[in-house]
Write an enzyme that holds these catalytic residues in place. Structure first.
Site, PDB file in Angstrom:
ATOM      1  N   MET A   1      26.921  -8.605 -56.096  1.00 19.78           N
ATOM      2  CA  MET A   1      25.937  -7.759 -55.605  1.00 19.78           C
ATOM      3  C   MET A   1      24.632  -8.192 -55.453  1.00 19.78           C
ATOM      4  O   MET A   1      24.059  -8.969 -56.250  1.00 19.78           O
ATOM      5  CB  MET A   1      25.864  -6.400 -56.471  1.00 19.78           C
ATOM      6  CG  MET A   1      27.062  -5.595 -56.542  1.00 19.78           C
ATOM      7  SD  MET A   1      27.523  -4.802 -55.013  1.00 19.78           S
ATOM      8  CE  MET A   1      25.890  -3.717 -54.663  1.00 19.78           C
TER       9      MET A   1
ATOM     10  N   PHE B   1      22.050   2.290 -53.759  1.00 16.23           N
ATOM     11  CA  PHE B   1      21.522   2.813 -52.607  1.00 16.23           C
ATOM     12  C   PHE B   1      21.771   1.751 -51.350  1.00 16.23           C
ATOM     13  O   PHE B   1      21.713   0.648 -51.535  1.00 16.23           O
ATOM     14  CB  PHE B   1      19.902   3.073 -52.973  1.00 16.23           C
ATOM     15  CG  PHE B   1      19.683   4.277 -53.758  1.00 16.23           C
ATOM     16  CD1 PHE B   1      19.714   5.584 -53.530  1.00 16.23           C
ATOM     17  CD2 PHE B   1      19.543   3.999 -55.022  1.00 16.23           C
ATOM     18  CE1 PHE B   1      19.564   6.424 -54.438  1.00 16.23           C
ATOM     19  CE2 PHE B   1      19.342   4.791 -56.053  1.00 16.23           C
ATOM     20  CZ  PHE B   1      19.504   6.176 -55.828  1.00 16.23           C
ATOM     21  N   GLY B   2      21.981   2.324 -50.413  1.00 12.38           N
ATOM     22  CA  GLY B   2      21.955   1.283 -49.272  1.00 12.38           C
ATOM     23  C   GLY B   2      20.452   1.110 -48.825  1.00 12.38           C
ATOM     24  O   GLY B   2      19.507   1.713 -49.042  1.00 12.38           O
ATOM     25  N   GLY B   3      20.247   0.122 -47.876  1.00 16.82           N
ATOM     26  CA  GLY B   3      19.091  -0.287 -47.173  1.00 16.82           C
ATOM     27  C   GLY B   3      18.005  -0.945 -48.046  1.00 16.82           C
ATOM     28  O   GLY B   3      17.027  -1.223 -47.877  1.00 16.82           O
TER      29      GLY B   3
ATOM     30  N   HIS C   1      35.304  -0.291 -52.959  1.00 14.49           N
ATOM     31  CA  HIS C   1      34.397  -0.797 -54.040  1.00 14.49           C
ATOM     32  C   HIS C   1      34.020   0.304 -55.121  1.00 14.49           C
ATOM     33  O   HIS C   1      33.327   1.238 -54.753  1.00 14.49           O
ATOM     34  CB  HIS C   1      33.005  -1.479 -53.410  1.00 14.49           C
ATOM     35  CG  HIS C   1      31.933  -1.877 -54.467  1.00 14.49           C
ATOM     36  ND1 HIS C   1      30.812  -2.124 -54.049  1.00 14.49           N
ATOM     37  CD2 HIS C   1      32.005  -2.433 -55.771  1.00 14.49           C
ATOM     38  CE1 HIS C   1      30.115  -2.536 -54.998  1.00 14.49           C
ATOM     39  NE2 HIS C   1      30.944  -2.903 -56.294  1.00 14.49           N
TER      40      HIS C   1
ATOM     41  N   ASP D   1      27.463  -8.431 -51.115  1.00 14.05           N
ATOM     42  CA  ASP D   1      26.965  -7.060 -50.784  1.00 14.05           C
ATOM     43  C   ASP D   1      25.833  -6.805 -51.003  1.00 14.05           C
ATOM     44  O   ASP D   1      25.193  -6.559 -52.331  1.00 14.05           O
ATOM     45  CB  ASP D   1      28.214  -5.989 -51.553  1.00 14.05           C
ATOM     46  CG  ASP D   1      27.923  -4.611 -50.998  1.00 14.05           C
ATOM     47  OD1 ASP D   1      26.982  -4.254 -50.172  1.00 14.05           O
ATOM     48  OD2 ASP D   1      28.557  -3.824 -51.608  1.00 14.05           O
ATOM     49  N   GLY D   2      25.042  -6.380 -50.240  1.00 14.60           N
ATOM     50  CA  GLY D   2      23.469  -6.018 -50.424  1.00 14.60           C
ATOM     51  C   GLY D   2      22.385  -6.805 -49.574  1.00 14.60           C
ATOM     52  O   GLY D   2      22.077  -7.771 -50.010  1.00 14.60           O
ATOM     53  N   GLY D   3      21.732  -5.924 -48.617  1.00 12.97           N
ATOM     54  CA  GLY D   3      20.728  -6.446 -47.802  1.00 12.97           C
ATOM     55  C   GLY D   3      21.330  -7.630 -47.035  1.00 12.97           C
ATOM     56  O   GLY D   3      20.418  -8.441 -46.386  1.00 12.97           O
TER      57      GLY D   3
ATOM     58  N   HIS E   1      34.317  -1.206 -45.516  1.00 11.53           N
ATOM     59  CA  HIS E   1      34.094  -1.442 -46.904  1.00 11.53           C
ATOM     60  C   HIS E   1      33.679   0.115 -47.346  1.00 11.53           C
ATOM     61  O   HIS E   1      32.762   0.791 -46.614  1.00 11.53           O
ATOM     62  CB  HIS E   1      32.979  -2.123 -47.020  1.00 11.53           C
ATOM     63  CG  HIS E   1      32.301  -2.674 -48.370  1.00 11.53           C
ATOM     64  ND1 HIS E   1      32.995  -3.514 -49.265  1.00 11.53           N
ATOM     65  CD2 HIS E   1      31.467  -2.060 -49.256  1.00 11.53           C
ATOM     66  CE1 HIS E   1      32.400  -3.564 -50.515  1.00 11.53           C
ATOM     67  NE2 HIS E   1      31.671  -2.688 -50.253  1.00 11.53           N
TER      68      HIS E   1
ATOM     69  N   GLY F   1      25.785  -2.907 -44.121  1.00 11.37           N
ATOM     70  CA  GLY F   1      25.621  -1.588 -43.720  1.00 11.37           C
ATOM     71  C   GLY F   1      24.684  -1.209 -42.816  1.00 11.37           C
ATOM     72  O   GLY F   1      24.890  -1.266 -41.433  1.00 11.37           O
ATOM     73  N   SER F   2      23.483  -1.184 -43.059  1.00  5.58           N
ATOM     74  CA  SER F   2      22.193  -0.909 -42.203  1.00  5.58           C
ATOM     75  C   SER F   2      22.164  -2.047 -40.905  1.00  5.58           C
ATOM     76  O   SER F   2      21.924  -1.404 -39.878  1.00  5.58           O
ATOM     77  CB  SER F   2      20.919  -0.899 -43.052  1.00  5.58           C
ATOM     78  OG  SER F   2      20.904  -0.086 -43.917  1.00  5.58           O
TER      79      SER F   2
ATOM     80  N   MET G   1      31.997   1.999 -57.817  1.00  3.84           N
ATOM     81  CA  MET G   1      30.873   1.935 -58.704  1.00  3.84           C
ATOM     82  C   MET G   1      30.846   3.162 -59.463  1.00  3.84           C
ATOM     83  O   MET G   1      30.146   3.963 -59.466  1.00  3.84           O
ATOM     84  CB  MET G   1      29.712   1.778 -57.908  1.00  3.84           C
ATOM     85  CG  MET G   1      29.647   0.443 -57.134  1.00  3.84           C
ATOM     86  SD  MET G   1      28.234   0.360 -55.891  1.00  3.84           S
ATOM     87  CE  MET G   1      29.002   0.942 -54.604  1.00  3.84           C
TER      88      MET G   1
ATOM     89  N   MET H   1      30.732   5.732 -55.183  1.00  2.00           N
ATOM     90  CA  MET H   1      29.623   5.793 -56.455  1.00  2.00           C
ATOM     91  C   MET H   1      29.492   7.281 -57.211  1.00  2.00           C
ATOM     92  O   MET H   1      29.896   8.556 -56.325  1.00  2.00           O
ATOM     93  CB  MET H   1      27.910   5.659 -55.660  1.00  2.00           C
ATOM     94  CG  MET H   1      28.031   4.383 -54.808  1.00  2.00           C
ATOM     95  SD  MET H   1      26.325   3.826 -54.337  1.00  2.00           S
ATOM     96  CE  MET H   1      26.254   5.161 -53.045  1.00  2.00           C
TER      97      MET H   1
ATOM     98  N   SER I   1      29.797  -1.661 -44.263  1.00  2.45           N
ATOM     99  CA  SER I   1      29.899  -0.503 -45.183  1.00  2.45           C
ATOM    100  C   SER I   1      29.797   1.011 -44.584  1.00  2.45           C
ATOM    101  O   SER I   1      28.634   0.925 -44.055  1.00  2.45           O
ATOM    102  CB  SER I   1      28.968  -0.744 -46.265  1.00  2.45           C
ATOM    103  OG  SER I   1      28.891   0.340 -47.317  1.00  2.45           O
TER     104      SER I   1
ATOM    105  N   ASP J   1      32.226   2.143 -50.197  1.00  2.00           N
ATOM    106  CA  ASP J   1      31.224   2.156 -51.442  1.00  2.00           C
ATOM    107  C   ASP J   1      31.440   3.726 -52.233  1.00  2.00           C
ATOM    108  O   ASP J   1      31.123   4.632 -51.735  1.00  2.00           O
ATOM    109  CB  ASP J   1      29.844   1.825 -51.170  1.00  2.00           C
ATOM    110  CG  ASP J   1      29.368   0.401 -50.626  1.00  2.00           C
ATOM    111  OD1 ASP J   1      29.993  -0.504 -51.743  1.00  2.00           O
ATOM    112  OD2 ASP J   1      29.009  -0.071 -49.697  1.00  2.00           O
TER     113      ASP J   1
END
Length: 240
Positions: free
Chosen positions: A139, A145-147, A68, A175-177, A35, A197-198, A70, A39, A10, A37
């Site tokens: 999700m 928010f990322g991270g 994606h 997607d997420g964490g 990816h 992402g991170s 959002m 928003m 991401s 994102d």
């Protein structure tokens, strides 16, 4: 049908001061998809970027752009993202009253259609559009928010959606964490496409990103084998 694991970094976690360089770096590092994102500060509590940014970065790589959205309402903006260079356009089941119509619009523009579910939304929300989609995105954090930390509560949903998909040629994305520490669990539940992402943009250059992508991929592939885990030495090697 078992599909190859896809890793889609991401760019929300990239250094936006050198976004073009970051995209080139993850391309060289072995990213399968890019990816994006998007928003709007309305559907989710943050603002990222729009179609003009997608258009600007499109020439940098030939990898698929996994966009994606959002945003709500989403229908008025689908065509703009299609024209900007998106290959896959994913909309949220929660973003409008006519999900089937939104998915038809994406397909009519010649793009692959995806549908995403927030953590509190049950998988039953998409059971009547399964034949409209090429991708389902679960999700595993609350979007915006990322991270954020991975929500273990979504593992069961991933497993149930995999069962719903059956033999359909639909990719199941999370997607997420996502990190190398939970990639095996989501792959074991049935996911074949991982957004990170991170966990990817940790380090300073393409070599660092390649090690991060390799470690996530290795863990996910091992998770597909019952009672298997990536050997500790293999993971450490991927991280060096």
């Amino acid at each position: 049908m078992t599909r190859d694991i896809v890793i889609a970094p991401s760019i929300l976690a990239a250094n936006f001061a050198k976004l073009g360089e970051e995209i080139a770096a993850i391309d060289a590092a072995g990213a399968d998809w890019i990816h994006c994102d998007v928003m709007d500060g309305h559907f989710v509590p943050n603002i990222s970027f729009g179609a003009d940014i997608i258009k600007a970065i499109r020439p940098i790589t030939r990898k698929a752009f996994d966009v994606h959205l959002m945003i709500a309402p989403v229908d008025p903006y689908i065509e703009a993202f299609a024209k900007a260079g998106a290959d896959i356009i994913t909309v949220h089941a929660e973003a409008g009253p006519h999900l089937d119509r939104s998915l038809q619009a994406i397909g009519a523009l010649g793009k692959k259609a995806g549908v995403s579910l927030c953590p509190a939304t049950p998988e039953t929300a998409i059971e009547h559009v399964l034949d409209r989609v090429d991708l389902i995105l679960v999700m595993t954090v609350n979007p915006g928010f990322g991270g954020q930390s991975f929500l273990d509560s979504q593992i069961g949903k991933i497993r149930r959606i995999r069962s719903m998909i059956g033999g359909r040629p639909i990719r199941l994305e999370v997607d997420g964490g996502i990190t190398r520490d939970n990639a095996a669990a989501v792959a074991a539940a049935g996911a074949d496409t991982l957004v990170a992402g991170s966990a990817v943009f940790r380090g300073n250059d393409s070599a660092d990103y390649a090690r991060n992508i390799g470690a996530i991929r290795l863990a996910a592939e091992a998770g597909r084998v019952p009672n298997s885990a990536p050997p500790a030495r293999a993971v450490e090697t991927a991280l060096r």
